[in-house]
Design a protein around this motif. Structure first.
Motif, PDB file in Angstrom:
ATOM      1  N   PHE A 161      51.592  29.368  48.871  1.00  0.00           N
ATOM      2  CA  PHE A 161      51.596  29.846  47.499  1.00  0.00           C
ATOM      3  C   PHE A 161      51.620  28.631  46.579  1.00  0.00           C
ATOM      4  O   PHE A 161      52.497  27.770  46.692  1.00  0.00           O
ATOM      5  N   ALA A 162      50.629  28.556  45.685  1.00  0.00           N
ATOM      6  CA  ALA A 162      50.421  27.358  44.876  1.00  0.00           C
ATOM      7  C   ALA A 162      50.248  27.709  43.405  1.00  0.00           C
ATOM      8  O   ALA A 162      49.668  28.748  43.067  1.00  0.00           O
ATOM      9  N   GLU A 163      50.727  26.833  42.546  1.00  0.00           N
ATOM     10  CA  GLU A 163      50.562  27.019  41.104  1.00  0.00           C
ATOM     11  C   GLU A 163      49.082  27.015  40.730  1.00  0.00           C
ATOM     12  O   GLU A 163      48.639  27.808  39.905  1.00  0.00           O
ATOM     13  N   ASP A 164      48.311  26.119  41.336  1.00  0.00           N
ATOM     14  CA  ASP A 164      46.871  26.030  41.094  1.00  0.00           C
ATOM     15  C   ASP A 164      46.184  26.013  42.461  1.00  0.00           C
ATOM     16  O   ASP A 164      45.950  24.942  43.038  1.00  0.00           O
ATOM     17  N   PRO A 165      45.872  27.196  43.020  1.00  0.00           N
ATOM     18  CA  PRO A 165      45.317  27.271  44.375  1.00  0.00           C
ATOM     19  C   PRO A 165      44.051  26.440  44.579  1.00  0.00           C
ATOM     20  O   PRO A 165      43.909  25.766  45.595  1.00  0.00           O
ATOM     21  N   GLU A 166      43.134  26.473  43.615  1.00  0.00           N
ATOM     22  CA  GLU A 166      41.886  25.733  43.800  1.00  0.00           C
ATOM     23  C   GLU A 166      42.121  24.228  43.806  1.00  0.00           C
ATOM     24  O   GLU A 166      41.580  23.509  44.651  1.00  0.00           O
ATOM     25  N   LYS A 167      42.943  23.735  42.902  1.00  0.00           N
ATOM     26  CA  LYS A 167      43.248  22.303  42.849  1.00  0.00           C
ATOM     27  C   LYS A 167      43.930  21.857  44.144  1.00  0.00           C
ATOM     28  O   LYS A 167      43.606  20.815  44.713  1.00  0.00           O
ATOM     29  N   ASN A 193      41.860  40.034  37.430  1.00  0.00           N
ATOM     30  CA  ASN A 193      42.811  39.177  36.714  1.00  0.00           C
ATOM     31  C   ASN A 193      42.430  37.696  36.675  1.00  0.00           C
ATOM     32  O   ASN A 193      43.126  36.899  36.083  1.00  0.00           O
ATOM     33  N   GLY A 194      41.332  37.318  37.323  1.00  0.00           N
ATOM     34  CA  GLY A 194      40.877  35.932  37.294  1.00  0.00           C
ATOM     35  C   GLY A 194      41.590  35.004  38.259  1.00  0.00           C
ATOM     36  O   GLY A 194      41.281  33.819  38.326  1.00  0.00           O
ATOM     37  N   ASP A 195      42.567  35.524  39.030  1.00  0.00           N
ATOM     38  CA  ASP A 195      43.273  34.684  40.000  1.00  0.00           C
ATOM     39  C   ASP A 195      42.294  34.150  41.059  1.00  0.00           C
ATOM     40  O   ASP A 195      41.385  34.869  41.493  1.00  0.00           O
ATOM     41  N   VAL A 196      42.513  32.924  41.455  1.00  0.00           N
ATOM     42  CA  VAL A 196      41.672  32.291  42.467  1.00  0.00           C
ATOM     43  C   VAL A 196      42.438  32.187  43.773  1.00  0.00           C
ATOM     44  O   VAL A 196      43.584  31.722  43.799  1.00  0.00           O
ATOM     45  N   PHE A 228      43.161  28.067  56.232  1.00  0.00           N
ATOM     46  CA  PHE A 228      44.270  27.434  55.530  1.00  0.00           C
ATOM     47  C   PHE A 228      44.091  27.825  54.070  1.00  0.00           C
ATOM     48  O   PHE A 228      43.234  27.277  53.377  1.00  0.00           O
ATOM     49  N   GLY A 229      44.860  28.836  53.616  1.00  0.00           N
ATOM     50  CA  GLY A 229      44.631  29.432  52.314  1.00  0.00           C
ATOM     51  C   GLY A 229      45.688  29.112  51.284  1.00  0.00           C
ATOM     52  O   GLY A 229      46.848  28.860  51.612  1.00  0.00           O
ATOM     53  N   PHE A 230      45.263  29.180  50.017  1.00  0.00           N
ATOM     54  CA  PHE A 230      46.145  28.891  48.884  1.00  0.00           C
ATOM     55  C   PHE A 230      46.050  30.049  47.894  1.00  0.00           C
ATOM     56  O   PHE A 230      44.992  30.311  47.318  1.00  0.00           O
ATOM     57  N   HIS A 231      47.155  30.742  47.721  1.00  0.00           N
ATOM     58  CA  HIS A 231      47.247  31.950  46.908  1.00  0.00           C
ATOM     59  C   HIS A 231      48.072  31.628  45.667  1.00  0.00           C
ATOM     60  O   HIS A 231      49.020  30.844  45.738  1.00  0.00           O
ATOM     61  N   PRO A 232      47.763  32.253  44.520  1.00  0.00           N
ATOM     62  CA  PRO A 232      48.588  32.003  43.339  1.00  0.00           C
ATOM     63  C   PRO A 232      50.051  32.373  43.602  1.00  0.00           C
ATOM     64  O   PRO A 232      50.333  33.427  44.169  1.00  0.00           O
ATOM     65  N   LEU A 233      50.961  31.488  43.214  1.00  0.00           N
ATOM     66  CA  LEU A 233      52.369  31.805  43.421  1.00  0.00           C
ATOM     67  C   LEU A 233      52.823  32.812  42.381  1.00  0.00           C
ATOM     68  O   LEU A 233      52.221  32.971  41.337  1.00  0.00           O
ATOM     69  N   ASP A 234      53.848  33.520  42.735  1.00  0.00           N
ATOM     70  CA  ASP A 234      54.452  34.538  41.875  1.00  0.00           C
ATOM     71  C   ASP A 234      55.954  34.353  42.054  1.00  0.00           C
ATOM     72  O   ASP A 234      56.490  34.633  43.120  1.00  0.00           O
ATOM     73  N   GLU A 235      56.621  33.859  41.036  1.00  0.00           N
ATOM     74  CA  GLU A 235      58.040  33.519  41.159  1.00  0.00           C
ATOM     75  C   GLU A 235      58.916  34.717  41.516  1.00  0.00           C
ATOM     76  O   GLU A 235      60.024  34.543  41.993  1.00  0.00           O
TER      77      GLU A 235
END
Length: 123
Positions: A11-17, A38-41, A53-60
């Motif tokens: 879980f990443a703040e900026d998955p694409e970066k 929602n535009g989430d990447v 190896f995936g990176f999903h938008p984090l959700d606090e």
């Protein structure tokens, strides 16, 4: 029923970066999928062994940074892999430690520039 690991998700703040940084370190292509609602990447790398190896938008509230297991990369040389990651911008977290099985196998953990803890496992 269970046949192996298919995906490791961070879980990443900026998955694409985050994925592009790892794609550069691992010298592999980055794939992205944009949620049309929602535009989430969601960004990912296809790595050895058919693992994503995936990176999903984090959700606090539901998926906080660091609230997932630590993925360990199998490497042939822990010291060389550790140095490559440090040179690329990771910071030391733990280790290297001898696993204690008499084979010389070692593990170490580093934190990538986005706050994710990643492990390496090898000799």
């Amino acid at each position: 029923m269970f046949t192996g690991i298919r995906t490791i998700m961070i879980f990443a703040e900026d998955p694409e970066k985050t994925a592009r940084w790892w794609g550069n370190v691992l010298d592999t292509a980055v794939h992205t999928d944009v949620n049309k609602d929602n535009g989430d990447v969601y960004a990912w790398l296809d790595i050895a062994g058919g693992i994503e190896f995936g990176f999903h938008p984090l959700d606090e509230k539901r998926n906080k940074r660091g609230a997932s297991p630590v993925p360990y990369w199998q490497v042939t040389d822990v010291e060389a892999a550790r140095q490559r990651l440090l040179d690329a911008g990771c910071t030391h977290h733990r280790g290297p430690h001898d696993v204690g099985d008499g084979t010389g196998r070692k593990i170490a953990q580093l934190t990538d520039p986005f706050g994710n803890v990643i492990g390496i496992d090898g000799f």
